[in-house]
Scaffold this active site. Sequence first.
Site, mmCIF file in Angstrom:
data_model
loop_
_atom_site.group_PDB
_atom_site.id
_atom_site.type_symbol
_atom_site.label_atom_id
_atom_site.label_comp_id
_atom_site.label_asym_id
_atom_site.label_seq_id
_atom_site.Cartn_x
_atom_site.Cartn_y
_atom_site.Cartn_z
ATOM 1 N N ALA A 72 0.824 -1.206 0.000
ATOM 2 C CA ALA A 72 0.000 0.000 0.000
ATOM 3 C C ALA A 72 0.859 1.258 0.000
ATOM 4 C CB ALA A 72 -0.934 -0.010 1.200
ATOM 5 N N TYR A 73 2.015 1.201 0.636
ATOM 6 C CA TYR A 73 2.925 2.357 0.627
ATOM 7 C C TYR A 73 3.331 2.678 -0.805
ATOM 8 C CZ TYR A 73 7.275 5.000 1.132
ATOM 9 O OH TYR A 73 8.265 5.942 1.010
ATOM 10 N N GLY A 74 3.753 1.669 -1.547
ATOM 11 C CA GLY A 74 4.157 1.885 -2.935
ATOM 12 C C GLY A 74 3.019 2.374 -3.802
#
Length: 242
Positions: A157-159
């Site tokens: 999700a960060y990416g």
Amino acid sequence: MPLNNHVILITGAGGGLGGTAALALAKQGAQIILLDKLIPKLEAVYDRIVAANAPEPIMYPFDLAGANENDYLELAERVGDKYGSLQGLLHSAVEFSHFTPVSQTSTKDWGQAISVNLNAPFLLCRVLLPLLQKSTHASIVFTSDSSARAAPAYSGAYGVSKIALEGFAKILAEELEATSTIRVNTLIPGPVDSPLRKRAYPAEDKTRLPAMESLASAYLYLLGPQSIGITGQTVDARTFHL
């Protein structure tokens, strides 16, 4: 003091990069609104700014993930009541726990990362645009990641949020370019000796990395008068030179 009479709101101001930016900008005369959910971290940055004999900042405890739309509207109203306008908005808050395969990412972790890294910047921009538009010149700066465009495995999700954030910044820059004097740019800090870097790469030799303070000139450029007229750009701190 090129940032005298500049009011700049910084999210994640209690974090490594947010705190570094807050101190660098305050030393140039800016009035900083420190936004973070952790009060002790806000107080630590506040003390560093006051100790530097810079303008006394404002602490605004705020949970980007837990806040609802009314909380964001109240934030904008309070900033407007106190200052009347806003000259800068730096999105420095980030949600990252660890690298995880998509198959093992929980719905909760996914939602938390998207809320802080993508939804919060959208909501803040939307509610604060009227205050930014009251300024002769104003700057919005997003913080991305050097690996975002590569979409590496396990960035989860960060990416995804960083890829989307860069797209959002481009869209917003184009929308505002013809109708206002608000410039919108993205900063890629690159690998620096920050708390986030320590969490992501615990075994890395951090003595080989630049200090967070090395980013000060990039923050001053993007949020100061030197970047007036520059919008829709991505600035990589590793190759940035004034």
